[in-house]
Design a protein around this motif. Structure first.
Motif: not given
Lengths: 318, 251, 94
Positions: B76-94
């Motif tokens: 379940l989503e709550r059971e994933y324990k990755n940091v928020l940083l890595v889930e941020q979207p690919n808004d642009h190459f920067g």
């Protein structure tokens, strides 16, 4: 150069190819040879990079980590193959940016098969098995084509591509050994990809315009119809092994000829897709163009940075 | 489970690599050049390789006969324990390079410490991973320098990405219950040891790249506790699509 | 008008003991990027242990039109090859 001199050079040139000598970029070559090669190699390169899109569509949804890694590696290879082929074109003095321009404005063509949608996971299997299967039949003879850079690129492409068809077939095999739902998914994919794969080997010989010259230059070793027959003959037993039915009621072994007879191909559909009216032509082109346009500031930045760095180095040297 | 803390600990490291690989996987075929597509895919493949090692090990510790895929795809989503940083979207190459670099610097420091873990499997994963992650950091760091220094437009875009992503950096150093337990056993990495080093290293590179560190001292956290950003649900609906739609099948 | 990334020629040593061999080309904005791209493009199946990159425009190539004067004069210098010299069969290892 007088016409006579050119004619003389052309004869020497054709004789070299007939002797299986390779032509290298700086060698004299007829203008038509140069143009034909740029056209064929760039079409081939475009097909590789447009081909990344329908498969890239499933990377985030691959059903296991093993499959995800294999699919990523495969799509990555396609980028690599596009790159090798663009490089081969560039030896003839046309830049990758010019070739992109031709692709993005619709002037250049790419393989029509990539204008069909990938709607289930089984499509990853069918593409690897059928589309890569058909591509390999076309590509292996090109390892020995007359233009050196093309032949060398194809040697690398073929070597790397040997895993592509296998990973596709393995996906199909797993589905066919699975549940009814999985088998249905596999059959459905075969139904949708079979005919486009046959079309992928090109129009019938009667309608194919470039064949004779291409044979001479070893850009083509067999006619489209021969390649198609070879593809069908090798694929039908594989479908039987999978327990799948080829969606062609007229498909039948012909004992006398020692090949499979097969049904009529819907060439109207083929030409419709070639002319830009397939299910995904617009989407593919839009994705491709937006990737390129959105990347402009990145490419410009890298170049500007490199120039500043160079200027600084020069200044420090003084 | 006897080793609940170890299991939780491994899962949280594995999820970082998995979700970042998933984000990078979205990009293949859509990057600024063929060369960058190929490079980005290589990073994604390295990360997937790492997650497979972690999940296989976590499944073994759990001892319920689960596979790497059960752990990667069926929580379940709550059971994933990755940091928020890595889930941020690919808004642009920067954003892609910014996210990568801010994670890579941490990742390399982390792996370097994990080399000394009393847990042999984790130490072995670190030994292999260090080489991969060193290259990731070199790649993303070089790109940040190019984009920061390149043109006015690229500088603004890179700064925008850093400003937006900065708020997620502090969470990298949060210490959960499982982290604390593993640190005390000499298995886990005490990230507080290199927090200062992390920010010093990043400051140096950003300065070289004509970029600045945002002044705000407010940070966002939650991923390590399983409380994710709104992006996570969409990431998981892609990731889990096949496994959820067709349960209990082999692929 | 933006400038395109220049073309680079890539040479890879497959393993120590072998020479660097021309593998192909690619685009990069500078030498560092060319090295990184070459690593990702040309050695992703462990094809190499060392990479050279050279900007293509820095290569000077001989012109095939001059092949006659450049290379043909060497063809009749057969005395540069060991097979030119007649030795009796009894002489081994020479």
């Amino acid at each position: 150069m007088s016409n006579e001199q050119i004619k003389n050079l052309e004869e020497i040139f054709e004789a070299r190819i007939a002797r299986d000598e390779k032509i290298e970029p700086k060698d004299w070559m007829p203008e038509k040879y140069r143009k034909t090669h740029i056209r064929q190699m760039s079409q081939h390169a475009h097909s590789e990079i447009i081909g990344m899109l329908p498969e890239g569509n499933w990377i985030t949804r691959a059903p296991s980590l093993r499959r995800k890694a294999a699919l990523l590696a495969k799509v990555q290879d396609e980028a690599g193959h596009g790159l090798y082929l663009y490089s081969a074109c560039e030896t003839l003095g046309v830049s990758r940016d010019e070739l992109y321009e031709q692709l993005h404005t619709g002037k250049a063509k790419y393989s029509s098969i990539f204008n069909y949608p990938t709607v289930t996971w089984a499509d990853m299997g069918a593409i690897g098995w059928l589309v890569d299967g058909a591509a390999i039949i076309n590509q292996v003879p090109l390892c020995n084509t007359s233009f050196g850079p093309y032949a060398r690129a194809m040697v690398r492409v073929c070597k790397e591509e040997s895993f592509h068809q296998r990973q596709g077939f393995e996906i199909m095999l797993k589905l066919c050994n699975g549940t009814q739902e999985q088998k249905d998914m596999a059959q459905d994919a075969l139904n949708r990809w079979w005919w486009p794969s046959l079309m992928m080997l090109g129009p019938t010989d009667a309608e194919s315009i470039h064949t004779e010259q291409s044979m001479k230059w070893k850009l083509k070793r067999k006619s489209n119809d021969d390649l198609r027959q070879q593809f069908i003959d090798q694929t039908v037993p594989q479908a039987e092994l999978l327990g799948l039915t080829i969606p062609d009621p007229d498909l039948k072994w012909n004992d006398e000829k020692g090949v499979y007879d097969f049904g009529e191909i819907d060439w109207d559909e083929f030409w419709q897709v070639v002319k830009g009216h397939g299910p995904c032509n617009k989407k593919r082109m839009k994705d491709r163009v937006s990737a390129w346009d959105n990347g402009k500031w990145v490419r410009d930045a890298a170049m500007a940075h490199a120039e500043k760095k160079e200027a600084k180095k020069l200044k420090e040297a003084i | 489970m006897k080793n609940q803390n170890l299991y939780n600990y491994i899962i949280s490291i594995a999820d970082n690599s998995l979700i970042l690989a998933q984000r990078l996987g979205e990009l293949c075929g859509h990057g600024p050049t063929l060369e960058t597509d190929i490079a980005g895919t290589n990073i994604s493949l390295d990360l997937i390789g790492q997650t497979r090692n972690y999940y296989q090990y976590a499944a073994k510790i759990q001892g319920e006969g689960k596979t790497e895929d059960d752990l990667a795809f069926l929580r379940l989503e709550r059971e994933y324990k990755n940091v928020l940083l890595v889930e941020q979207p690919n808004d642009h190459f920067g954003y892609v390079m910014g996210r990568q670099y801010l994670f890579d610097v941490f990742h390399l420091l982390f792996m370097t410490e994990m080399l000394n873990s009393k847990d042999e499997t984790l130490a072995a994963i670190a030994k292999k991973g260090i080489k991969e992650v060193s290259y990731h950091k070199r790649f993303s760091g070089d790109w940040i320098k190019r984009l920061g220094d390149g043109t006015e437009e690229s500088n603004a875009k890179m700064q925008e990405a850093i400003d937006d992503l900065w708020v997620y950096t502090d969470e990298l150093f949060d210490i959960t219950e499982a982290d604390a337990a593993m640190i005390s056993e000499g298995i886990g990495v005490d990230t507080s040891k290199f927090k200062e080093l992390y920010y010093t290293e990043i400051l140096a590179l950003l300065t070289e790249a004509n970029l600045t560190i945002p002044e705000s001292k407010y940070f966002t956290r939650g991923g390590k506790k399983g409380i994710h950003s709104e992006h996570m649900g969409y990431i998981l609906s892609d990731l889990q699509y096949m496994q959820r739609t067709y349960p209990n099948m082999e692929w | 008008m933006s400038k395109n990334w220049p073309l680079w020629e890539i040479f890879v040593r497959s393993k120590n003991g072998l020479e660097h061999r021309h593998f192909g080309s690619l685009h990069a904005s500078d030498a560092e990027m060319a090295l990184e791209n070459a690593r990702d493009v040309y050695t992703r199946r462990s094809e190499g242990v060392s990479i050279w990159v050279v900007e293509s425009s820095n290569i000077t190539a001989s012109n095939p039109e001059n092949n006659g004067e450049l290379f043909e004069p060497a063809q009749d210098k057969v005395y540069r090859h060991p097979t030119f010299y007649d030795l009796p069969d009894e002489v081994k290892h020479m």
